[in-house]
Design a protein around this motif. Structure first.
Motif, mmCIF file in Angstrom:
data_model
loop_
_atom_site.group_PDB
_atom_site.id
_atom_site.type_symbol
_atom_site.label_atom_id
_atom_site.label_comp_id
_atom_site.label_asym_id
_atom_site.label_seq_id
_atom_site.Cartn_x
_atom_site.Cartn_y
_atom_site.Cartn_z
ATOM 1 N N GLY A 142 16.479 61.318 -25.224
ATOM 2 C CA GLY A 142 17.106 61.299 -26.746
ATOM 3 C C GLY A 142 16.184 60.597 -27.512
ATOM 4 N N TYR A 143 15.949 61.295 -28.708
ATOM 5 C CA TYR A 143 14.903 60.994 -29.793
ATOM 6 C C TYR A 143 15.549 59.487 -30.434
ATOM 7 C CZ TYR A 143 12.739 61.051 -34.128
ATOM 8 O OH TYR A 143 12.302 60.821 -35.441
ATOM 9 N N GLU A 144 16.714 59.492 -30.766
ATOM 10 C CA GLU A 144 17.128 58.376 -31.380
ATOM 11 C C GLU A 144 17.011 57.075 -30.723
ATOM 12 O OE1 GLU A 144 18.101 58.050 -34.707
ATOM 13 O OE2 GLU A 144 17.767 60.260 -34.863
ATOM 14 N N GLY A 145 17.033 56.932 -29.453
ATOM 15 C CA GLY A 145 16.926 55.671 -28.767
ATOM 16 C C GLY A 145 15.520 55.244 -28.794
ATOM 17 N N VAL A 146 14.531 56.060 -28.943
ATOM 18 C CA VAL A 146 13.119 55.950 -28.572
ATOM 19 C C VAL A 146 12.292 55.921 -29.920
ATOM 20 C CG1 VAL A 146 13.136 55.960 -26.178
ATOM 21 C CG2 VAL A 146 12.435 57.983 -27.603
ATOM 22 N N LYS A 147 12.788 56.376 -30.899
ATOM 23 C CA LYS A 147 12.061 56.785 -32.282
ATOM 24 C C LYS A 147 11.284 55.698 -32.817
ATOM 25 C CE LYS A 147 15.401 56.536 -35.731
ATOM 26 N NZ LYS A 147 15.958 57.146 -37.060
ATOM 27 N N ASP A 148 11.916 54.412 -32.729
ATOM 28 C CA ASP A 148 11.433 53.086 -33.448
ATOM 29 C C ASP A 148 10.342 52.799 -32.683
ATOM 30 O OD1 ASP A 148 13.312 53.553 -35.541
ATOM 31 O OD2 ASP A 148 14.619 51.976 -34.851
ATOM 32 N N LEU A 149 10.461 52.845 -31.189
ATOM 33 C CA LEU A 149 9.309 52.238 -30.357
ATOM 34 C C LEU A 149 8.329 53.083 -30.633
ATOM 35 C CD1 LEU A 149 8.704 50.418 -27.960
ATOM 36 C CD2 LEU A 149 9.666 52.273 -26.670
ATOM 37 N N ALA A 150 8.518 54.548 -30.569
ATOM 38 C CA ALA A 150 7.342 55.398 -30.640
ATOM 39 C C ALA A 150 6.638 55.464 -32.037
ATOM 40 C CB ALA A 150 7.699 56.852 -30.395
ATOM 41 N N GLY A 151 7.533 55.089 -33.074
ATOM 42 C CA GLY A 151 7.063 55.013 -34.452
ATOM 43 C C GLY A 151 6.042 53.793 -34.835
ATOM 44 N N VAL A 152 6.428 52.776 -34.170
ATOM 45 C CA VAL A 152 5.511 51.635 -34.532
ATOM 46 C C VAL A 152 4.076 51.769 -33.507
ATOM 47 C CG1 VAL A 152 6.533 49.791 -32.659
ATOM 48 C CG2 VAL A 152 5.472 49.126 -34.604
ATOM 49 N N ALA A 153 4.279 52.407 -32.427
ATOM 50 C CA ALA A 153 3.067 52.766 -31.425
ATOM 51 C C ALA A 153 2.226 53.504 -32.413
ATOM 52 C CB ALA A 153 3.613 53.268 -30.226
ATOM 53 N N ARG A 154 2.711 54.538 -32.732
ATOM 54 C CA ARG A 154 1.787 55.416 -33.628
ATOM 55 C C ARG A 154 1.456 54.780 -34.965
ATOM 56 N NH1 ARG A 154 -0.345 60.264 -32.136
ATOM 57 N NH2 ARG A 154 -1.057 61.510 -33.860
ATOM 58 N N ALA A 155 2.275 54.078 -35.897
ATOM 59 C CA ALA A 155 1.758 53.540 -36.820
ATOM 60 C C ALA A 155 0.716 52.392 -36.849
ATOM 61 C CB ALA A 155 3.122 52.689 -37.583
ATOM 62 N N ARG A 156 0.903 51.844 -35.666
ATOM 63 C CA ARG A 156 -0.212 50.763 -35.537
ATOM 64 C C ARG A 156 -1.411 51.183 -34.757
ATOM 65 N NH1 ARG A 156 0.606 44.976 -35.831
ATOM 66 N NH2 ARG A 156 2.188 44.777 -37.676
ATOM 67 N N GLY A 157 -1.101 52.499 -33.736
ATOM 68 C CA GLY A 157 -2.299 53.052 -32.894
ATOM 69 C C GLY A 157 -3.220 54.050 -33.618
ATOM 70 N N VAL A 158 -2.551 54.693 -34.614
ATOM 71 C CA VAL A 158 -3.232 55.739 -35.264
ATOM 72 C C VAL A 158 -3.520 55.752 -36.557
ATOM 73 C CG1 VAL A 158 -3.385 58.278 -35.255
ATOM 74 C CG2 VAL A 158 -2.477 57.160 -33.238
ATOM 75 N N PHE A 159 -2.305 55.297 -37.418
ATOM 76 C CA PHE A 159 -2.351 55.528 -38.905
ATOM 77 C C PHE A 159 -2.693 54.066 -39.651
ATOM 78 C CE2 PHE A 159 1.014 59.137 -37.706
ATOM 79 C CZ PHE A 159 -0.120 59.910 -37.897
ATOM 80 N N ASP A 160 -2.864 53.053 -38.764
ATOM 81 C CA ASP A 160 -3.037 51.800 -39.561
ATOM 82 C C ASP A 160 -1.914 51.361 -40.480
ATOM 83 O OD1 ASP A 160 -4.496 49.334 -39.988
ATOM 84 O OD2 ASP A 160 -5.775 50.488 -41.634
ATOM 85 N N GLU A 161 -0.492 51.711 -40.117
ATOM 86 C CA GLU A 161 0.450 51.448 -41.009
ATOM 87 C C GLU A 161 0.843 50.226 -40.368
ATOM 88 O OE1 GLU A 161 1.490 55.388 -43.178
ATOM 89 O OE2 GLU A 161 2.516 55.280 -41.190
ATOM 90 N N ALA A 162 2.011 49.599 -41.153
ATOM 91 C CA ALA A 162 2.649 48.284 -40.486
ATOM 92 C C ALA A 162 3.535 48.511 -39.371
ATOM 93 C CB ALA A 162 3.201 47.416 -41.680
ATOM 94 N N ASP A 163 4.680 49.461 -39.829
ATOM 95 C CA ASP A 163 5.528 49.890 -38.888
ATOM 96 C C ASP A 163 5.923 51.344 -39.016
ATOM 97 O OD1 ASP A 163 7.096 50.279 -41.316
ATOM 98 O OD2 ASP A 163 7.573 48.116 -41.306
ATOM 99 N N GLU A 164 7.089 51.445 -38.312
ATOM 100 C CA GLU A 164 7.525 52.888 -38.276
ATOM 101 C C GLU A 164 8.006 53.613 -39.792
ATOM 102 O OE1 GLU A 164 11.252 50.669 -37.348
ATOM 103 O OE2 GLU A 164 9.033 50.275 -37.076
ATOM 104 N N HIS A 165 7.931 52.582 -40.650
ATOM 105 C CA HIS A 165 8.398 53.244 -42.052
ATOM 106 C C HIS A 165 7.414 53.682 -43.136
ATOM 107 C CE1 HIS A 165 12.275 51.630 -40.750
ATOM 108 N NE2 HIS A 165 11.889 50.495 -40.530
ATOM 109 N N GLY A 166 6.238 53.553 -42.436
ATOM 110 C CA GLY A 166 5.102 54.294 -43.441
ATOM 111 C C GLY A 166 5.229 55.690 -43.404
ATOM 112 N N GLU A 167 4.604 56.143 -44.638
ATOM 113 C CA GLU A 167 4.687 57.542 -44.777
ATOM 114 C C GLU A 167 3.992 58.527 -43.811
ATOM 115 O OE1 GLU A 167 6.855 59.278 -47.198
ATOM 116 O OE2 GLU A 167 7.406 57.303 -47.475
ATOM 117 N N LYS A 168 2.936 58.257 -43.420
ATOM 118 C CA LYS A 168 2.427 59.064 -42.396
ATOM 119 C C LYS A 168 3.151 58.996 -41.083
ATOM 120 C CE LYS A 168 -2.512 58.586 -43.774
ATOM 121 N NZ LYS A 168 -3.703 57.747 -43.493
#
Length: 148
Positions: A103-129
């Motif tokens: 289920g997407y909703e249960g893991v989206k914030d976790l995946a989002g912050v992982a992507r934000a910090r690991g790939v996009f150099d954004e602070a958290d899952e709320h960044g535009e990229k």
């Protein structure tokens, strides 16, 4: 894909901890021997049970101390992560030959912050990229646990 991936793995205390590796390493390969596979490139691959949170994390991001980098990421609390398994599915894509949807909703914030910090150099899952990537991930890739 170049770079590293971040995975969510079941803890040893989880009831699925002994079940998933057995499915991956023996149960499913026995049911689908490689010579009977639909494609000659499909042979058993044995791997730890996991859900990929993100991939393509450049080694330059975590440098010589990956653990310190991981420890500094403001991941959501474990209590807020809800891994809900869906159906067992199959697709032609190599990494989704046989998998359990998550289920997407249960893991989206976790995946989002992982992507934000690991790939996009954004602070958290709320960044535009990251928000754009999360929408792509939900539609095109989807959170899942590969079994085969």
């Amino acid at each position: 894909m170049p770079g590293s991936s971040l995975w969510l793995t079941p803890p040893p205390t989880n009831p699925l901890y002994p079940i998933l590796p057995k499915l991956i390493s023996s149960t499913l390969p026995a049911k689908f021997p490689s010579e009977a596979a639909s494609s000659p490139r499909v042979t058993p691959h044995f791997f730890a049970p996991h859900m990929t949170l993100t991939s393509d994390v450049s080694p330059s991001v975590y440098g010589s101390n990956p653990q310190a980098w991981l420890d500094a990421i403001p991941f959501p609390s474990a209590a807020s992560v809800k891994v809900k398994f869906g159906k067992v599915k199959s697709q032609e894509a190599f990494y989704r030959r046989c998998y359990i949807s998550v289920g997407y909703e249960g893991v989206k914030d976790l995946a989002g912050v992982a992507r934000a910090r690991g790939v996009f150099d954004e602070a958290d899952e709320h960044g535009e990229k990251t928000k754009e990537w999360l929408e792509w991930w939900r539609k095109e890739f989807g959170p899942h646990v590969s079994l085969m």
